[in-house]
Design an enzyme around this catalytic site. Structure first.
Site, PDB file in Angstrom:
ATOM      1  N   CYS A 174       0.844  -1.171   0.000  1.00  0.00           N
ATOM      2  CA  CYS A 174       0.000   0.000   0.000  1.00  0.00           C
ATOM      3  C   CYS A 174       0.886   1.230   0.000  1.00  0.00           C
ATOM      4  O   CYS A 174       2.103   1.119   0.053  1.00  0.00           O
ATOM      5  CB  CYS A 174      -0.837   0.026   1.277  1.00  0.00           C
ATOM      6  SG  CYS A 174      -1.755  -1.499   1.541  1.00  0.00           S
TER       7      CYS A 174
ATOM      8  N   ARG B 139       1.052   1.821  -5.956  1.00  0.00           N
ATOM      9  CA  ARG B 139       1.283   0.768  -4.962  1.00  0.00           C
ATOM     10  C   ARG B 139       0.002  -0.009  -4.645  1.00  0.00           C
ATOM     11  O   ARG B 139       0.056  -1.043  -3.980  1.00  0.00           O
ATOM     12  CB  ARG B 139       1.822   1.379  -3.673  1.00  0.00           C
ATOM     13  CG  ARG B 139       3.097   2.177  -3.868  1.00  0.00           C
ATOM     14  CD  ARG B 139       3.548   2.786  -2.566  1.00  0.00           C
ATOM     15  NE  ARG B 139       4.000   1.755  -1.652  1.00  0.00           N
ATOM     16  CZ  ARG B 139       5.226   1.281  -1.610  1.00  0.00           C
ATOM     17  NH1 ARG B 139       6.144   1.756  -2.423  1.00  0.00           N
ATOM     18  NH2 ARG B 139       5.573   0.346  -0.759  1.00  0.00           N
TER      19      ARG B 139
ATOM     20  N   TRP C 121      -3.840  -1.908  -1.385  1.00  0.00           N
ATOM     21  CA  TRP C 121      -3.862  -3.094  -2.237  1.00  0.00           C
ATOM     22  C   TRP C 121      -4.098  -4.254  -1.281  1.00  0.00           C
ATOM     23  O   TRP C 121      -3.229  -4.592  -0.477  1.00  0.00           O
ATOM     24  CB  TRP C 121      -2.534  -3.242  -2.967  1.00  0.00           C
ATOM     25  CG  TRP C 121      -2.513  -4.324  -4.004  1.00  0.00           C
ATOM     26  CD1 TRP C 121      -2.947  -4.227  -5.292  1.00  0.00           C
ATOM     27  CD2 TRP C 121      -1.990  -5.648  -3.858  1.00  0.00           C
ATOM     28  NE1 TRP C 121      -2.733  -5.418  -5.949  1.00  0.00           N
ATOM     29  CE2 TRP C 121      -2.150  -6.307  -5.090  1.00  0.00           C
ATOM     30  CE3 TRP C 121      -1.409  -6.350  -2.799  1.00  0.00           C
ATOM     31  CZ2 TRP C 121      -1.748  -7.625  -5.302  1.00  0.00           C
ATOM     32  CZ3 TRP C 121      -1.010  -7.670  -2.998  1.00  0.00           C
ATOM     33  CH2 TRP C 121      -1.180  -8.281  -4.253  1.00  0.00           C
TER      34      TRP C 121
ATOM     35  N   ASN D 291       1.690   0.078   5.725  1.00  0.00           N
ATOM     36  CA  ASN D 291       2.086  -0.675   4.528  1.00  0.00           C
ATOM     37  C   ASN D 291       2.931  -1.848   5.007  1.00  0.00           C
ATOM     38  O   ASN D 291       3.909  -1.643   5.726  1.00  0.00           O
ATOM     39  CB  ASN D 291       2.909   0.211   3.588  1.00  0.00           C
ATOM     40  CG  ASN D 291       3.564  -0.593   2.484  1.00  0.00           C
ATOM     41  OD1 ASN D 291       2.985  -1.558   1.984  1.00  0.00           O
ATOM     42  ND2 ASN D 291       4.765  -0.221   2.108  1.00  0.00           N
ATOM     43  N   GLY D 292       2.548  -3.067   4.610  1.00  0.00           N
ATOM     44  CA  GLY D 292       3.306  -4.248   5.032  1.00  0.00           C
ATOM     45  C   GLY D 292       2.366  -5.342   5.485  1.00  0.00           C
ATOM     46  O   GLY D 292       1.163  -5.300   5.191  1.00  0.00           O
TER      47      GLY D 292
ATOM     48  N   GLU E  77       8.937 -10.540 -22.593  1.00  0.00           N
ATOM     49  CA  GLU E  77       8.625  -9.201 -22.093  1.00  0.00           C
ATOM     50  C   GLU E  77       7.518  -8.559 -22.947  1.00  0.00           C
ATOM     51  O   GLU E  77       6.627  -7.897 -22.418  1.00  0.00           O
ATOM     52  CB  GLU E  77       9.893  -8.343 -22.077  1.00  0.00           C
ATOM     53  CG  GLU E  77       9.684  -6.889 -21.699  1.00  0.00           C
ATOM     54  CD  GLU E  77       9.061  -6.660 -20.330  1.00  0.00           C
ATOM     55  OE1 GLU E  77       8.968  -7.616 -19.523  1.00  0.00           O
ATOM     56  OE2 GLU E  77       8.636  -5.524 -20.066  1.00  0.00           O
TER      57      GLU E  77
ATOM     58  N   LYS F 175       3.997  -7.307 -21.353  1.00  0.00           N
ATOM     59  CA  LYS F 175       3.449  -5.945 -21.515  1.00  0.00           C
ATOM     60  C   LYS F 175       2.036  -6.028 -22.067  1.00  0.00           C
ATOM     61  O   LYS F 175       1.134  -5.360 -21.599  1.00  0.00           O
ATOM     62  CB  LYS F 175       4.286  -5.120 -22.488  1.00  0.00           C
ATOM     63  CG  LYS F 175       5.521  -4.410 -22.067  1.00  0.00           C
ATOM     64  CD  LYS F 175       5.479  -3.473 -20.920  1.00  0.00           C
ATOM     65  CE  LYS F 175       5.386  -4.157 -19.606  1.00  0.00           C
ATOM     66  NZ  LYS F 175       6.589  -4.448 -18.884  1.00  0.00           N
TER      67      LYS F 175
ATOM     68  N   GLU G  19      -0.578  -7.542 -19.487  1.00  0.00           N
ATOM     69  CA  GLU G  19      -0.863  -6.829 -18.239  1.00  0.00           C
ATOM     70  C   GLU G  19      -1.663  -5.545 -18.443  1.00  0.00           C
ATOM     71  O   GLU G  19      -2.383  -5.138 -17.548  1.00  0.00           O
ATOM     72  CB  GLU G  19       0.389  -6.574 -17.403  1.00  0.00           C
ATOM     73  CG  GLU G  19       1.315  -5.510 -17.889  1.00  0.00           C
ATOM     74  CD  GLU G  19       2.510  -5.297 -16.964  1.00  0.00           C
ATOM     75  OE1 GLU G  19       2.360  -5.376 -15.745  1.00  0.00           O
ATOM     76  OE2 GLU G  19       3.611  -5.049 -17.491  1.00  0.00           O
TER      77      GLU G  19
ATOM     78  N   HIS H 104       6.253 -27.761 -30.437  1.00  0.00           N
ATOM     79  CA  HIS H 104       6.008 -28.723 -29.353  1.00  0.00           C
ATOM     80  C   HIS H 104       4.746 -28.375 -28.563  1.00  0.00           C
ATOM     81  O   HIS H 104       4.579 -28.832 -27.434  1.00  0.00           O
ATOM     82  CB  HIS H 104       7.233 -28.777 -28.434  1.00  0.00           C
ATOM     83  CG  HIS H 104       8.480 -29.140 -29.173  1.00  0.00           C
ATOM     84  ND1 HIS H 104       8.754 -30.435 -29.555  1.00  0.00           N
ATOM     85  CD2 HIS H 104       9.495 -28.385 -29.656  1.00  0.00           C
ATOM     86  CE1 HIS H 104       9.896 -30.459 -30.224  1.00  0.00           C
ATOM     87  NE2 HIS H 104      10.361 -29.223 -30.300  1.00  0.00           N
TER      88      HIS H 104
ATOM     89  N   LYS I 156       2.187  -1.446  -8.619  1.00  0.00           N
ATOM     90  CA  LYS I 156       3.518  -1.170  -9.149  1.00  0.00           C
ATOM     91  C   LYS I 156       4.592  -1.905  -8.342  1.00  0.00           C
ATOM     92  O   LYS I 156       5.524  -2.470  -8.893  1.00  0.00           O
ATOM     93  CB  LYS I 156       3.771   0.337  -9.119  1.00  0.00           C
ATOM     94  CG  LYS I 156       5.158   0.760  -9.602  1.00  0.00           C
ATOM     95  CD  LYS I 156       5.280   0.601 -11.099  1.00  0.00           C
ATOM     96  CE  LYS I 156       6.621   1.050 -11.636  1.00  0.00           C
ATOM     97  NZ  LYS I 156       6.857   0.473 -12.963  1.00  0.00           N
TER      98      LYS I 156
HETATM   99  O1  M6R Z   1      10.177  -3.118  -8.775  1.00  0.00           O
HETATM  100  P1  M6R Z   1      10.597  -4.415  -9.422  1.00  0.00           P
HETATM  101  O2  M6R Z   1      11.405  -4.205 -10.662  1.00  0.00           O
HETATM  102  O3  M6R Z   1      11.278  -5.345  -8.467  1.00  0.00           O
HETATM  103  O4  M6R Z   1       9.239  -5.094  -9.870  1.00  0.00           O
HETATM  104  C1  M6R Z   1       9.232  -6.377 -10.430  1.00  0.00           C
HETATM  105  C2  M6R Z   1       7.906  -6.707 -11.064  1.00  0.00           C
HETATM  106  O5  M6R Z   1       6.880  -6.645 -10.109  1.00  0.00           O
HETATM  107  C3  M6R Z   1       7.564  -5.735 -12.204  1.00  0.00           C
HETATM  108  O6  M6R Z   1       8.565  -5.729 -13.181  1.00  0.00           O
HETATM  109  C4  M6R Z   1       6.232  -6.143 -12.865  1.00  0.00           C
HETATM  110  O7  M6R Z   1       6.367  -7.369 -13.523  1.00  0.00           O
HETATM  111  C5  M6R Z   1       5.753  -5.060 -13.827  1.00  0.00           C
HETATM  112  N1  M6R Z   1       4.363  -4.786 -13.607  1.00  0.00           N
HETATM  113  C6  M6R Z   1       5.851  -5.443 -15.257  1.00  0.00           C
HETATM  114  O8  M6R Z   1       5.478  -4.412 -16.108  1.00  0.00           O
END
Ligand code: M6R
Length: 624
Positions: free
Chosen positions: A2, A27, A75, A101-102, A483, A487, A490, A506, A619
């Site tokens: 959070c 967050r 969150w 947060n935690g 990747e 993208k 997500e 396969h 994030k």
């Molecule tokens: O802050 P970080 O780079 O450790 O975060 C890792 C992943 O949570 C982050 O890259 C996530 O996969 C992104 N939403 C991808 O776009």
């Protein structure tokens, strides 16, 4: 996972908290709340389910007046998003408010005990034990009560605590969750990250584990949990106040994609200036002897950072000739890896706060590996626990979908691998020179790729209604496929799989049909001919292909196109082409990434999705 903020001073606190929370929505954003000590000495609270905008609307109808406030964007971990479960949480008498947060790991046991002592709980959250604990220990000194409460807790936390009996005080404390204290004049702040308060101040104290801050309008006292004073240097935030604004872009993601040329310049500055000169990496903290004696490199990270790590593994092995592996941070500990002497663990993270990555770091450190982190956010938890840190210099990344951090993580890993290769003597002078020159060209290549945005957008318009996508790559561009697919899924919610083109036959080939587009990464290099073969196979099964290829490639546009095929069959048409400037294969994942980011962005936008805040995501994932 959070975001928390707090303000104490002379202005209307709610406005400042809401503005700060806006920068923390990355967050979490399933509910939000705010508590203010009102002028009549009571605690006033507003909480809503939904994004911060909903809280803003409520505050317009029911404003909160007062100059001490804490706020929260959530969150959900313990308890679904609901008004009751959203923060701030209150003590039984409603005079103590807490944002958190935690995760409190022993909350169940504490709750049972507190209930037996007569405390009443109204939420399903772990957090709610905290206001009740503070209430239990409170005898007029808020800071002392918070210290006692924290002594009972196990887990991770950053708390902001206020009490209606002490309107001129705010207490903040942390263990394993990020917390900064902003320094103003006649006013002070707390926040989960610097970006939340950068508009108000550029001076902060970065709070460490088991440290506590007592904030008053005119002073800040930092102590340990035994209340021994702590001296801390003021950290000056190195980016301008407007760095976290959208600057005319529709979304942060779009802004951040466009920031890549400049960020690449910043990443290279002072490290690589000339293909004939050595790379200088401040923060690496490794002697030449250590680099020469490396026996193994383990790269670990989550999500996009993991995909960058897969590229890192490839170049580390290829250039520096050190046996290398890349592990998902959440899986690394589970396989209990054998750590040899002289093992380097490279930890990659944009935020530096990802819980799984932090846990993997600690496990590898315990097993004797040296830890080198590749990070963006300065002075994060991962930075503090690492032996060396190389910053990617991307500037704040707000969009949940990581874009500029990815290309800059790869750029930084390239610099590290080249430096290692130079020290270990494992690459020829000619190869080193060629790759350094290619890296120096990257900001310009990125600029050119961004100029071609309209071409990518036109391809997005052709395919954005398709439900499925297959992203294929080989060798160093297999991570690019992974990747690209990450993208896409997500932010657009199109089901996208990133796969090795070699594995296609396969299994995934069964997915090929006109409503599934295939992204084929076919830039020049070792695997080019094989990619051509794969494109032929897809076209033969009526699968539409978008291909990424080098400028001037004449073969791919018509590869697999059957002149005899039904002209109404879209898949029999020439392939849609994404052109990229030719670069050495070992650096091509950087150029390939940019159009794939743009494609995902535009498809998501055409589908009307919440690009900066996709559903179910946050994030920074600060829970395991
Ligand atoms: O802050 P970080 O780079 O450790 O975060 C890792 C992943 O949570 C982050 O890259 C996530 O996969 C992104 N939403 C991808 O776009």
């Amino acid at each position: 996972m959070c975001g928390i903020v707090g303000y104490i001073g002379f202005r209307q606190a709610a406005d400042i908290c809401i503005a700060g929370l806006r920068h923390l929505e990355y967050r979490g954003y399933d509910s939000a709340g705010i508590a203010v000590i009102a002028e009549d000495g009571q605690l006033d609270v507003r909480k809503v389910v939904g994004k911060l905008a909903v809280l803003g609307e409520l505050l317009e109808q029911q404003p909160l007046i007062g100059s001490t406030s804490i706020g929260h964007t959530r969150w959900a971990t313990h308890g679904k998003p609901s008004v009751q479960n959203s923060h701030p949480h209150l003590s039984c008498d409603g005079r103590i408010a807490v944002v958190h947060n935690g995760i409190i790991e022993n909350y169940q046991e504490l709750r049972t005990q507190l209930e037996a002592e007569g405390h009443t709980f109204i939420s399903q959250t772990d957090t709610e034990v905290m206001p009740h604990l503070v209430e239990k220990y409170y005898e007029g000194d808020l800071r002392a009560a918070v210290c006692q409460a924290v002594a009972d807790l196990q887990g991770a936390f950053a708390f902001g605590v206020i009490c209606a009996d002490n309107p001129g005080q705010m207490v903040a404390v942390r263990r394993f969750s990020p917390l900064v204290v902003g320094i103003g004049e006649g006013e002070n702040y707390i926040a989960s990250d610097m970006g939340a308060i950068r508009k108000e101040t550029d001076k902060v104290y970065v709070i460490a584990d088991d440290e506590l801050a007592l904030l008053m309008p005119d002073s800040i006292e930092l102590t340990d949990l035994d209340l021994n004073p702590i001296q801390r240097e003021v950290f000056v935030i190195p980016w301008p106040a407007d760095a976290a604004e959208k600057a005319g872009h529709k979304h942060f993601m779009h802004k951040e994609i466009h920031e890549q040329p400049e960020a690449m310049h910043a990443c290279l500055a002072g490290r690589l200036s000339d293909p004939d000169k050595s790379i200088v990496l401040e923060g690496l903290n490794m002697t030449e002897a250590e680099i020469k004696s490396l026996r193994k490199v383990v790269l670990t990270a989550c999500g996009t950072a993991y995909n960058a790590g897969l590229v890192g593994r490839f170049i580390m092995e290829n250039l520096a000739r050190v046996p290398s592996e890349a592990d998902l941070a959440a899986e690394l500990r589970a396989r209990d890896p054998v750590v040899l002497d002289n093992t380097l663990c490279i930890v990659i993270s944009q935020s530096g706060e990802t819980a799984d990555t932090l846990v993997a770091l600690r496990d590898m450190q315990e097993k004797g590996a040296k830890i080198l982190s590749v990070l963006n956010v300065v002075d994060s938890s991962i930075a503090r626990e690492s032996d060396g840190v190389v910053y990617i210099q991307a500037g704040p990344e707000i969009g949940v979908a990581s874009t500029k951090a990815y290309t800059l993580q790869i750029l930084t890993l390239e610099l590290i691998a080249l430096h290692f290769a130079e020290v270990r003597g494992t690459a020829s002078a000619e190869q080193l020179r060629e790759l350094k020159a290619a890296l120096l060209q990257m900001p310009e290549h990125a600029r050119v790729l961004l100029e071609r945005e309209e071409d990518v957008k036109a391809i997005a318009a052709k395919h954005y209604e398709k439900p499925n996508a297959l992203y294929l790559g080989r060798g160093i561009n297999l991570p690019s496929a992974m990747e690209g697919a990450l993208k896409m899924k997500e932010i657009s919610y199109i089901h996208a799989e990133g796969y090795s083109a070699g594995e296609m036959k396969h299994g995934p080939i069964a997915l090929i049909e006109p409503s599934c587009f295939t992204m084929a990464i076919a830039v020049a290099g070792e695997v080019y001919d094989k990619m051509i073969g794969n494109i032929m196979e897809i076209k033969a099964r009526s699968g539409p292909v978008i291909a990424v290829a080098d400028d001037g490639d004449e073969q791919i546009p018509v590869t697999g196109v059957d002149a005899e095929a039904d002209p109404d069959d879209v898949a029999s048409q020439p392939n849609d082409m994404i052109w990229v400037p030719p670069v050495p294969e070992l650096v091509s994942p950087i150029t390939v990434a940019i159009p794939l980011q743009l494609l995902a962005y535009h498809m998501a936008d055409m589908r009307g999705e919440h690009i900066d805040q996709p559903r179910n995501l946050a994030k920074t994932v600060t829970v395991e």
